[in-house]
Design an enzyme around this catalytic site. Sequence first.
Site, mmCIF file in Angstrom:
data_model
loop_
_atom_site.group_PDB
_atom_site.id
_atom_site.type_symbol
_atom_site.label_atom_id
_atom_site.label_comp_id
_atom_site.label_asym_id
_atom_site.label_seq_id
_atom_site.Cartn_x
_atom_site.Cartn_y
_atom_site.Cartn_z
ATOM 1 C CG ASN A 86 -1.794 -1.184 1.204
ATOM 2 O OD1 ASN A 86 -2.399 -1.701 0.100
ATOM 3 N ND2 ASN A 86 -2.107 -1.818 2.284
ATOM 4 C CG HIS A 99 4.769 -2.332 5.391
ATOM 5 N ND1 HIS A 99 4.633 -0.950 5.639
ATOM 6 C CD2 HIS A 99 3.341 -2.842 5.089
ATOM 7 C CE1 HIS A 99 3.417 -0.672 5.698
ATOM 8 N NE2 HIS A 99 2.479 -1.565 5.366
ATOM 9 C CG LEU A 100 5.957 -7.739 0.042
ATOM 10 C CD1 LEU A 100 5.357 -6.828 -1.103
ATOM 11 C CD2 LEU A 100 7.260 -8.437 -0.421
#
Length: 113
Positions: A86, A99-100
Amino acid sequence: MADHCTFCKIINREIPSKIIYEDDLVLAFDDIKPAAPAHVLIVPKVHLDSVDEVSAQDPIVAVLVNRASHVAKQLGLREGYRLVINNGDNGGQTVYHLHLHLLGGRFMTWPPG
Ligand code: AMP
Ligand code: ZN
């Protein structure tokens, strides 16, 4: 390390988390509010606010994807999984440390909300 960054604090063990995987470049831990049976966040140990701060020369996103594949195997997600980043307020980003999201353990519908 960025002051007041939740994920930097998790990396530094100032906030507890359920760690799934760690190496010199990344930390992976369970999302506190899981959106799927498996929901792991994979974060670089170096603070970047978002993908907007990633340069083309920086291999970090490739590293995150590679480690996500490793974690998915570790978790036994043989039937597939989804990776999400996001970005920005309209992208649904709430924590401004790159972040994933690794989501799995159920069929993931499309399109996302
Ligand atoms: P995003 O909305 O893409 O920025 O994702 C941030 C994610 O971090 C959300 O799914 C939150 O549930 C998760 N989160 C926030 N604080 C924590 C925490 N202390 N431990 C684990 N996950 C967290
Ligand atoms: Zn941070």
